[in-house]
Design a protein around this motif. Structure first.
Motif, mmCIF file in Angstrom:
data_model
loop_
_atom_site.group_PDB
_atom_site.id
_atom_site.type_symbol
_atom_site.label_atom_id
_atom_site.label_comp_id
_atom_site.label_asym_id
_atom_site.label_seq_id
_atom_site.Cartn_x
_atom_site.Cartn_y
_atom_site.Cartn_z
ATOM 1 N N TYR A 268 8.861 -1.055 42.186
ATOM 2 C CA TYR A 268 8.961 -2.235 43.063
ATOM 3 C C TYR A 268 8.686 -3.508 42.265
ATOM 4 O O TYR A 268 9.372 -4.530 42.452
ATOM 5 C CB TYR A 268 7.969 -2.092 44.210
ATOM 6 C CG TYR A 268 8.024 -3.196 45.236
ATOM 7 C CD1 TYR A 268 9.106 -3.331 46.100
ATOM 8 C CD2 TYR A 268 6.976 -4.109 45.349
ATOM 9 C CE1 TYR A 268 9.147 -4.342 47.042
ATOM 10 C CE2 TYR A 268 7.016 -5.122 46.292
ATOM 11 C CZ TYR A 268 8.097 -5.233 47.138
ATOM 12 O OH TYR A 268 8.140 -6.245 48.075
ATOM 13 N N ALA A 269 7.710 -3.457 41.366
ATOM 14 C CA ALA A 269 7.397 -4.616 40.529
ATOM 15 C C ALA A 269 8.580 -4.972 39.630
ATOM 16 O O ALA A 269 8.896 -6.152 39.434
ATOM 17 C CB ALA A 269 6.153 -4.332 39.693
ATOM 18 N N LYS A 270 9.241 -3.958 39.082
ATOM 19 C CA LYS A 270 10.420 -4.209 38.252
ATOM 20 C C LYS A 270 11.525 -4.884 39.056
ATOM 21 O O LYS A 270 12.223 -5.774 38.548
ATOM 22 C CB LYS A 270 10.931 -2.891 37.662
ATOM 23 C CG LYS A 270 10.011 -2.253 36.639
ATOM 24 C CD LYS A 270 10.568 -0.914 36.171
ATOM 25 C CE LYS A 270 9.624 -0.225 35.207
ATOM 26 N NZ LYS A 270 10.127 1.108 34.787
ATOM 27 N N ASP A 271 11.681 -4.465 40.312
ATOM 28 C CA ASP A 271 12.706 -5.073 41.165
ATOM 29 C C ASP A 271 12.401 -6.549 41.422
ATOM 30 O O ASP A 271 13.317 -7.386 41.450
ATOM 31 C CB ASP A 271 12.791 -4.321 42.500
ATOM 32 C CG ASP A 271 13.322 -2.905 42.341
ATOM 33 O OD1 ASP A 271 13.961 -2.634 41.309
ATOM 34 O OD2 ASP A 271 13.089 -2.071 43.239
ATOM 35 N N ILE A 272 11.121 -6.879 41.631
ATOM 36 C CA ILE A 272 10.739 -8.275 41.858
ATOM 37 C C ILE A 272 11.069 -9.121 40.627
ATOM 38 O O ILE A 272 11.636 -10.218 40.730
ATOM 39 C CB ILE A 272 9.238 -8.384 42.186
ATOM 40 C CG1 ILE A 272 8.905 -7.621 43.461
ATOM 41 C CG2 ILE A 272 8.832 -9.853 42.344
ATOM 42 C CD1 ILE A 272 7.420 -7.574 43.772
ATOM 43 N N ILE A 273 10.717 -8.606 39.456
ATOM 44 C CA ILE A 273 10.986 -9.329 38.205
ATOM 45 C C ILE A 273 12.489 -9.519 38.020
ATOM 46 O O ILE A 273 12.948 -10.582 37.579
ATOM 47 C CB ILE A 273 10.373 -8.564 37.022
ATOM 48 C CG1 ILE A 273 8.840 -8.567 37.129
ATOM 49 C CG2 ILE A 273 10.813 -9.162 35.694
ATOM 50 C CD1 ILE A 273 8.149 -7.674 36.124
ATOM 51 N N SER A 274 13.263 -8.496 38.373
ATOM 52 C CA SER A 274 14.719 -8.591 38.247
ATOM 53 C C SER A 274 15.291 -9.628 39.203
ATOM 54 O O SER A 274 16.195 -10.392 38.841
ATOM 55 C CB SER A 274 15.351 -7.213 38.512
ATOM 56 O OG SER A 274 16.750 -7.267 38.425
ATOM 57 N N ARG A 275 14.755 -9.681 40.431
ATOM 58 C CA ARG A 275 15.223 -10.671 41.410
ATOM 59 C C ARG A 275 14.950 -12.088 40.939
ATOM 60 O O ARG A 275 15.675 -13.021 41.281
ATOM 61 C CB ARG A 275 14.541 -10.421 42.756
ATOM 62 C CG ARG A 275 15.140 -9.249 43.525
ATOM 63 C CD ARG A 275 14.188 -8.716 44.569
ATOM 64 N NE ARG A 275 13.763 -9.731 45.509
ATOM 65 C CZ ARG A 275 12.884 -9.530 46.479
ATOM 66 N NH1 ARG A 275 12.314 -8.332 46.606
ATOM 67 N NH2 ARG A 275 12.550 -10.484 47.298
ATOM 68 N N ALA A 276 13.896 -12.256 40.154
ATOM 69 C CA ALA A 276 13.561 -13.578 39.623
ATOM 70 C C ALA A 276 14.287 -13.867 38.313
ATOM 71 O O ALA A 276 14.078 -14.923 37.710
ATOM 72 C CB ALA A 276 12.059 -13.679 39.408
ATOM 73 N N SER A 277 15.134 -12.917 37.864
ATOM 74 C CA SER A 277 15.882 -13.045 36.603
ATOM 75 C C SER A 277 14.944 -13.251 35.419
ATOM 76 O O SER A 277 15.176 -14.083 34.548
ATOM 77 C CB SER A 277 16.883 -14.205 36.701
ATOM 78 O OG SER A 277 17.788 -14.015 37.763
ATOM 79 N N MET A 278 13.857 -12.468 35.395
ATOM 80 C CA MET A 278 12.863 -12.596 34.337
ATOM 81 C C MET A 278 12.656 -11.273 33.597
ATOM 82 O O MET A 278 11.570 -10.987 33.093
ATOM 83 C CB MET A 278 11.532 -13.087 34.926
ATOM 84 C CG MET A 278 11.595 -14.497 35.484
ATOM 85 S SD MET A 278 10.023 -15.064 36.189
ATOM 86 C CE MET A 278 8.932 -14.961 34.764
ATOM 87 N N ASP A 279 13.706 -10.451 33.514
ATOM 88 C CA ASP A 279 13.600 -9.149 32.844
ATOM 89 C C ASP A 279 13.220 -9.281 31.369
ATOM 90 O O ASP A 279 12.571 -8.390 30.821
ATOM 91 C CB ASP A 279 14.923 -8.389 32.964
ATOM 92 C CG ASP A 279 15.334 -8.171 34.412
ATOM 93 O OD1 ASP A 279 14.987 -7.128 34.966
ATOM 94 O OD2 ASP A 279 15.970 -9.069 34.990
ATOM 95 N N ALA A 280 13.623 -10.374 30.754
ATOM 96 C CA ALA A 280 13.355 -10.550 29.323
ATOM 97 C C ALA A 280 12.215 -11.531 29.072
ATOM 98 O O ALA A 280 12.073 -12.049 27.956
ATOM 99 C CB ALA A 280 14.618 -11.027 28.616
ATOM 100 N N CYS A 281 11.382 -11.793 30.067
ATOM 101 C CA CYS A 281 10.307 -12.779 29.917
ATOM 102 C C CYS A 281 9.203 -12.249 28.997
ATOM 103 O O CYS A 281 9.055 -11.040 28.798
ATOM 104 C CB CYS A 281 9.724 -13.155 31.279
ATOM 105 S SG CYS A 281 8.773 -11.838 32.083
ATOM 106 N N LYS A 282 8.413 -13.161 28.461
ATOM 107 C CA LYS A 282 7.304 -12.806 27.589
ATOM 108 C C LYS A 282 6.057 -12.570 28.444
ATOM 109 O O LYS A 282 5.652 -13.438 29.211
ATOM 110 C CB LYS A 282 7.045 -13.936 26.596
ATOM 111 C CG LYS A 282 5.933 -13.630 25.597
ATOM 112 C CD LYS A 282 5.754 -14.781 24.625
ATOM 113 C CE LYS A 282 4.621 -14.481 23.644
ATOM 114 N NZ LYS A 282 4.419 -15.611 22.685
ATOM 115 N N PRO A 283 5.421 -11.398 28.342
ATOM 116 C CA PRO A 283 4.236 -11.114 29.159
ATOM 117 C C PRO A 283 3.068 -12.033 28.796
ATOM 118 O O PRO A 283 3.001 -12.565 27.688
ATOM 119 C CB PRO A 283 3.906 -9.658 28.827
ATOM 120 C CG PRO A 283 5.160 -9.095 28.234
ATOM 121 C CD PRO A 283 5.818 -10.240 27.531
#
Length: 384
Positions: A268-283
């Motif tokens: 679910y967390a991965k889906d949220i990040i994907s919806r925000a278009s932040m899959d490649a963001c820096k943690p």
């Protein structure tokens, strides 16, 4: 030797059919067509409506098909789901609907019950009610157009007079909850005073807890015999499937170990990040930058408030297993009515933190101490 036809068949069998844009498009795909036919057959078997001539002085609401993929906890496809829903926005309170509120179980209640069950080594099962809303009885007279693609050729101008509740109706959640609660309470259960969606059964030394979240049920009991007896009674009354020991519910993955349970929402967390278009963001290592304070008027208005509200709501649900982000999420939710760019930047930091901590969750372990312990701020007096 692999022929072209065999290779094509293998490719089609492993490819997920995309969600159709209309019911006409769904008819061209055997996966979605089968899902629609299964849904329509369930509606017919449940006698959800009867065909009648169209009334002159009563509104007739429309219905439509919704399609979605149902996935397993590992992200693989479980099944294709087609659901017939009505347009409840066109209903009028006092005409074709009355009470609409329906309670759902609170996250704190779920965690508490699971903690008790783990500490006492009780079996925990999850149940799924098929077409849950179809079990609710309607007290109002509601007319609906015939389902698109399934119009009766003998009576093409007739409409459906609903006898049972249907997804999308304003009163459907209330009708389903009332039907279910009435049945289980007639068999010895009682409502919790703290949470109406928690049902408790006690008889002598036997105890059972039942948690209801729309059509998802978590059931735990002090013995396997009692658990199975309750499942059998529920199955005789409702179209229900026992999914076995608790493993995945409400988007939450449950991993068992010798010590207890581990709950996480990594997918679910991965889906949220994907919806925000932040899959490649820096943690980042923390969800909040304490050096900055948010204000309701700082910066220009955010260009997509709908996206902001959607992500904020999703983050709220993520706090079920991620209490470490509760404060940060509460802060971004304060500005959902009118988000500004600094508010979204604050939210992006939360998402970056989640991106680096996808494996975080809640561990529920066995405990010999069943006392309720509460903590408070030692400086609570100074906070007034």
């Amino acid at each position: 030797m692999t022929t072209r036809s065999k290779a094509k068949t293998t490719l089609l069998s492993t490819t997920i059919s995309p969600i159709p844009k209309s019911y006409n498009h769904a008819f061209t795909d055997p996966h979605w067509l089968n899902a629609m036919q299964a849904e329509f057959s369930a509606l017919q078997q449940n006698e959800t409506w009867e065909l009648v001539p169209r009334p002159i002085d009563r509104p007739v609401i429309r219905c439509m098909w919704l399609f979605r993929h149902k996935f397993k906890s590992d992200g693989s496809l479980e099944r294709y789901k087609a659901r017939l829903v009505v347009n409840g926005k066109s209903q009028t309170v006092g005409v074709d609907c009355e009470d609409t509120f329906s309670p759902v179980v609170k996250p704190a209640t779920i965690r508490t019950v699971l903690s008790i069950a783990v500490s006492r080594s009780w079996p925990i099962h999850q149940l799924d009610v098929k077409n849950a809303f179809l079990h609710g009885h309607l007290n109002e007279t509601v007319f609906m157009h015939q389902p698109p693609g399934f119009v009766d050729r003998r009576y093409p101008n007739f409409v459906c007079r609903l006898k049972r509740s249907l997804y999308g109706l304003k009163q459907a959640p209330r009708a389903w909850y009332t039907r279910f609660a009435t049945y289980v309470m007639s068999h010895g259960f009682r409502n919790s005073k703290c949470d109406n969606s928690l049902f408790i059964y006690t008889r002598g030394s036997q105890t059972a807890f039942l948690l209801l979240y729309v059509d998802d049920i978590i059931l735990t009991a002090s013995s396997n015999e009692l658990l199975q007896d309750i499942i059998n009674k529920l199955s005789r009354e409702f179209a229900m499937k026992d999914l076995g020991p608790l493993h995945h519910f409400l988007g939450i993955k449950v991993t068992r170990s010798d010590r207890g349970l581990f709950l996480d929402q990594s997918q679910y967390a991965k889906d949220i990040i994907s919806r925000a278009s932040m899959d490649a963001c820096k943690p980042c290592t923390t969800p909040v930058d304490l050096s900055s304070k948010l204000s309701a008027t700082d910066g220009p208005l955010f260009h997509d408030p709908t996206l902001y509200r959607s992500l904020a709501g999703a983050l709220q649900y993520l706090t079920f297993t991620r209490p470490d982000i509760s404060y940060a999420v509460q802060q971004v939710c304060l500005f959902m009515h009118e988000p500004h760019d600094p508010h979204f930047a604050f939210m992006k930091r939360i998402l970056r933190y989640i991106h680096g901590t996808l494996d975080y969750g809640i561990r529920i372990i066995r405990s010999n101490n069943h006392s309720l312990v509460a903590y408070s701020d030692a400086d609570w007096g100074g906070m007034s």
